[in-house]
Design a protein around this motif. Sequence first.
Motif, mmCIF file in Angstrom:
data_model
loop_
_atom_site.group_PDB
_atom_site.id
_atom_site.type_symbol
_atom_site.label_atom_id
_atom_site.label_comp_id
_atom_site.label_asym_id
_atom_site.label_seq_id
_atom_site.Cartn_x
_atom_site.Cartn_y
_atom_site.Cartn_z
ATOM 1 N N SER A 181 11.042 18.618 13.190
ATOM 2 C CA SER A 181 10.304 19.068 14.371
ATOM 3 C C SER A 181 10.043 17.926 15.342
ATOM 4 C CB SER A 181 8.977 19.709 13.960
ATOM 5 O OG SER A 181 9.225 20.789 13.090
ATOM 6 N N SER B 170 19.806 12.639 -1.678
ATOM 7 C CA SER B 170 19.952 13.636 -0.627
ATOM 8 C C SER B 170 18.576 14.192 -0.314
ATOM 9 C CB SER B 170 20.869 14.757 -1.117
ATOM 10 O OG SER B 170 20.678 15.897 -0.318
ATOM 11 N N ARG C 211 17.816 17.033 0.194
ATOM 12 C CA ARG C 211 17.635 18.353 -0.418
ATOM 13 C C ARG C 211 17.089 18.307 -1.843
ATOM 14 N NH1 ARG C 211 22.986 19.631 -2.151
ATOM 15 N NH2 ARG C 211 23.638 17.574 -1.532
ATOM 16 N N ALA D 280 14.241 32.766 10.910
ATOM 17 C CA ALA D 280 15.172 32.395 11.986
ATOM 18 C C ALA D 280 16.168 31.338 11.531
ATOM 19 C CB ALA D 280 14.383 31.890 13.199
ATOM 20 N N GLN D 281 15.758 30.509 10.566
ATOM 21 C CA GLN D 281 16.664 29.476 10.035
ATOM 22 C C GLN D 281 17.718 30.051 9.105
ATOM 23 O OE1 GLN D 281 13.897 27.056 7.955
ATOM 24 N NE2 GLN D 281 13.591 25.620 9.642
ATOM 25 N N GLY D 282 17.532 31.306 8.699
ATOM 26 C CA GLY D 282 18.481 31.900 7.779
ATOM 27 C C GLY D 282 18.059 31.822 6.327
ATOM 28 N N VAL D 283 16.759 31.695 6.087
ATOM 29 C CA VAL D 283 16.267 31.718 4.705
ATOM 30 C C VAL D 283 16.352 33.164 4.197
ATOM 31 C CG1 VAL D 283 14.216 31.479 3.253
ATOM 32 C CG2 VAL D 283 14.761 29.722 4.947
ATOM 33 N N GLN E 28 13.209 26.399 -3.189
ATOM 34 C CA GLN E 28 14.562 25.938 -2.912
ATOM 35 C C GLN E 28 15.022 26.431 -1.536
ATOM 36 O OE1 GLN E 28 17.760 28.031 -4.826
ATOM 37 N NE2 GLN E 28 19.143 26.299 -4.723
ATOM 38 N N GLN E 29 14.820 27.706 -1.282
ATOM 39 C CA GLN E 29 15.325 28.258 -0.034
ATOM 40 C C GLN E 29 14.573 27.709 1.172
ATOM 41 O OE1 GLN E 29 18.184 29.679 0.141
ATOM 42 N NE2 GLN E 29 18.242 29.364 -2.063
ATOM 43 N N LEU F 226 15.793 24.117 1.616
ATOM 44 C CA LEU F 226 17.130 24.066 2.208
ATOM 45 C C LEU F 226 17.052 24.433 3.690
ATOM 46 C CD1 LEU F 226 19.325 25.547 -0.667
ATOM 47 C CD2 LEU F 226 18.965 23.160 -0.059
ATOM 48 N N SER G 203 18.008 21.906 6.498
ATOM 49 C CA SER G 203 19.054 22.268 7.468
ATOM 50 C C SER G 203 18.598 21.894 8.881
ATOM 51 C CB SER G 203 19.421 23.752 7.362
ATOM 52 O OG SER G 203 18.455 24.564 7.981
ATOM 53 N N ASN H 77 18.972 18.211 9.024
ATOM 54 C CA ASN H 77 20.385 17.852 9.162
ATOM 55 C C ASN H 77 20.876 18.048 10.592
ATOM 56 O OD1 ASN H 77 21.005 16.905 6.626
ATOM 57 N ND2 ASN H 77 21.529 18.920 5.813
ATOM 58 N N ARG H 78 20.346 19.075 11.225
ATOM 59 C CA ARG H 78 20.749 19.327 12.606
ATOM 60 C C ARG H 78 20.337 18.156 13.497
ATOM 61 N NH1 ARG H 78 17.548 22.770 16.254
ATOM 62 N NH2 ARG H 78 18.632 22.757 18.253
ATOM 63 N N VAL I 56 19.867 15.097 12.400
ATOM 64 C CA VAL I 56 20.694 13.952 12.006
ATOM 65 C C VAL I 56 22.009 14.023 12.772
ATOM 66 C CG1 VAL I 56 21.938 12.881 10.088
ATOM 67 C CG2 VAL I 56 19.636 13.763 9.729
ATOM 68 N N ASP I 57 22.568 15.226 12.821
ATOM 69 C CA ASP I 57 23.815 15.461 13.545
ATOM 70 C C ASP I 57 23.658 15.087 15.018
ATOM 71 O OD1 ASP I 57 26.398 16.311 13.882
ATOM 72 O OD2 ASP I 57 25.892 18.433 14.070
#
Lengths: 223, 636, 256
Positions: free
Chosen positions: B52, B68, B70, B130-133, B165-166, B169, B173, B176-177, B179-180
């Motif tokens: 955030s 990692s 994760r 919204a993140q896809g959990v 876990q979900q 993750l 994610s 990671n976005r 980081v990308d």
Amino acid sequence: MGWFLKFLNSSIGKKFMMAVTGSFLLIFLIIHLVGNITLFFGAGAFNTYVSALDTIKPLIRVIEVVLLGAFVLHIFNGLRLWMENKKARGITYKVNGSKENSTIFSRTMAITGSIILIFLVSHLATFFWRFNVHDPMGLATHHQYYDVVVYFFNIWWYSILYVVAMIFLGYHLNHGFQSAFQTFGWNHNRYFPTIKIIGTIYAIIMALGFASMPIYFLLGGGN
Amino acid sequence: MAKLDSKIPAGNISEKWTNHKFNMKLVNPSNKRKFDIIVVGTGLAGASAAASLGELGYNVKAFTFHDSARRAHSIAAQGGINASKNYQNDGDSDFRLFYDTVKGGDFRAREANVHRLAEVSGNIIDQCVAQGVPFARDYGGLLDNRSFGGAQVSRTFYARGQTGQQLLLGAVSALNRQVDKGSVKLYLRREMLDVVIIDGAAKGIVVRNLLTGEIEKYSAHAVVLATGGYSNVFFLSTNAMNCNATAIWRAHKRGAYFANPCFTQIHPTCLPLHGESQSKLTLMSESLRNDGRVWVSKKKADMRNPADIPEDERDYYLERKYPSFGNLAPRDISSRAAKEVCDEGRGVKGGDAVYLDFKDAINRLGQKVIEERYGNLFEIYETITGENPYKSPMMIYPAPHYTMGGLWVDYNLMSNVPGLFVLGEANFSDHGANRLGASALMQGLADGYFVIPYTMGNYLAGDKPTLVKTDHPEFEKVAKEVKDLTNKLLSIKGKRTVDDLHKQLGRIMWDNVGMGRNEAGLKKTIEQIRQVKEEFWKNVTIPGSGDDVNQTLERAGRLVDYFELGELMALDALDRKESCGGHFREEYQFEDGEAKRDDENYSYVAAWEFAGENKWNLHKEELKYEYVKQAIRSYK
Amino acid sequence: MKAKKLNLTLNIWRQKNSKSVGSFAEYKVQVSPDASFLEMLDELNNTLELKGEEAVHFESDCREGICGTCGLVINGHAHGPLPKIATCQLHMRNFKDGETIWVEPFRAKAFPVIKDLMVDRSGFDKILQAGGYVSINTGGVPDGNTIPIQKEVSSLAMDAAACIGCGACVASCKNASAMLFVSAKVSQYALLPQGQPERYRRVERMVKVMDDLGFGSCTNTYACEAECPKGISVTNIARMNRDFMMAKIKSKEVEV
């Protein structure tokens, strides 16, 4: 076109190439087997069949070129995959449990493929070459194709090699058939078990079908 | 001595956060990239905070000792996450979640923080979806809920038995976005060993690169610690092997106050101990208590197999003692009840375990439904114990699981050290003396997604954008101290292993600072801890070197801090002459064995200031309850 | 209650660091059948440390089979001979007294050995960083119940999302291919409505990074699925293949 070459060079692209060329060869084998079944109906039937193919020679030549392309790509790509994949492992395991986690058919594609390649060369050197290029006995030129087949299949070791190669072909096809479906993304848990069974049946029919011919002649059939 | 200012905004409780968000200072979007923020830990709180803050445009450096992001232990949370969505139309609201949490925490949490937590709980669910959990859903396609301990509404969202876990993750994610995108730089396999404070404010950290052994220095405008709890002080706990208190403890030694260290949660549904070599305890999600019934034999040392004990000789003690909450009584109460029956000798075959039985639920709902709800938990149970819980009842026993205590923070989640923020389990703020199930995930994500992005801006808006360089003398000094400690550890070359000494400490802690505590035991404990600590410094052996991967050295460094922390836990438990939540002082109980709180004298947060070896000063933050009346916590 | 201890011979891969050459070392241990495999290694390490020898380095964290940190190849199988568990969940009661056990690190060029049984799996994160997410910022998202999602679809996505990223798929694939891991993440988002806007871009980018990292190609042996501690299905690979081809066909960019 650059994107297409890049696609073919990606890991999934290479699989895709194996599957496309493989599928083409799967279909070719069916046609090849159906045509060759005429061997069991005697010299007349077989010679008529081959002669008929001769009348549409230009078309056959085109198909042969495509077939050659499929073979070359399948083989080249397969060897490349085999080498790259070996490198991706690096140090191998001391104890390998692959027997319990995968089928022998899937693990031996490179070996069975190579054996089939050797077979293919000898197969072409005998039949294709005699039929199309060099015909020392003058049989093919007189449409006596059947006699060429009888000649070779009466050589016992040649026939045995042929049969052995067909067993490996069966192995190769058994994995290749369902593998192509998986690569194209057609793996649905409801249908895929059926596809695997069809693949096994197909592989058995092809192996038995092609192997039955040398056995038939070796055992004195057709004389 | 600095006075503790909790900085709770004025106004009605339901407006505090809204008003505060408006009143806080902002950092201009183009200035945000001039500020560097260090986030230590990549669990739910750390990953969500780093992501955030990165999204806002700050330069974030995120650190984890894992290979990692994760792998943080948030991943092991099974049951679910609470939110006051009231999707079930069963009367839930922000206020009810707030009320349940304050009551569940036995009136030792800060009202304003808890209310904010309840307010943002719904946003968390929206964010994660919204993140896809892949949360559990009904056939209508909408989100499903289950019940959890300490609440009479169904407000727990879940993703099978792998909710943590979900959610992790999902948060990773988002990280990671960033980081990308380059707004977050991720530093893996780095263990934070100290915080650097310059001119009274946190300006950086010193870490050990776990691959090369190198001591590295990183500076920033603010440091966020999201490094989890300290249950591993007990050696055996449900925490992961590498969970540790080093980051918060070293910050504590640099001046950050440690609040309520004795508030530890002993989770009622864990697998019982099997032997000496056991490395950790395994949690069975509390959600199991939705359908499982807890019982023991009415007879002492009953050696019969569970199937041979007839119904009328079984004591469903939670249902008997707490008829309205039954098997869903809060964790502290369930754990203590289990300890009580086992102490009476009525545990499974006279040992330390009670039954958690699904027979009735399987008969009522069918095995398939139970399988759908708890399949993976049943599998875990069978893998570990070799017994099939569909056929014979599970055996469970309480185990250290969560620590409500942690570094003291104000309403903005900043410790008493300016620029040092503490999120998630590492801080003390929201759960009081006992945490309700499915609330840890909620707090971690609330802190990271919805609190720190605002309060960090407020802090940085008053800071200068110039970044302290890591060759600042203070950095050098701290780095040298860290190196010296490493060398000292390696030079002892004694006769006892790190694990052996840790086990010894753990046993002392479990026996005297575990589920039941008393004055004599606590006093003795402090002596014993000091003895083991002395033994450690004289006789520990750490093979290998400091400039290579050395897991033994890593564990030793963490144990060093557990000795000191363990002592403070005992000291805090000794100071708090009342029973509340997870802190049960045997001297302070009602006749029926229920905890006896002392609101008059102990309605405070005990914030301890480190004052040199074995010395602490106590600061008290008074807790005021304006919206929830302090009452005897009853689940009967 | 106390079961008889097992006498075992362990052949464990020891390697000082990533640059040195490793070899197997033999250890004799006695262990309770109730102990887990990693607890046995803990005990072994205790005895080694007492002798002043360096501990056998291996990674583990949650010891509940969910964090994906542990991972050993035990007698030729990633996570040991039992299906659907991680190494930390393997218990010694599954071994026989007197047995010899071979313990090796995950082998793949993309997973170099760091020390003993520790390997570097950071490649997985590099793949995830190349698109394993939904591009939304914190805040400003719709209510969780705005989009209904079919229970079956959500459940399939959950099946894929259950991946713990341990790397057993790579370790057991004869080609050291990462297809199962990558496809699980790709599938999770490809199935859910939230993942649709980036569906094709995501798969293209993730596969590209996967290829660049030197993982092998998939040859559909399905060893990955058989060894996966979470039973991730190879139908995910099929889905990824499909999406990748669609991505190539649909892409509007001329050269990608």
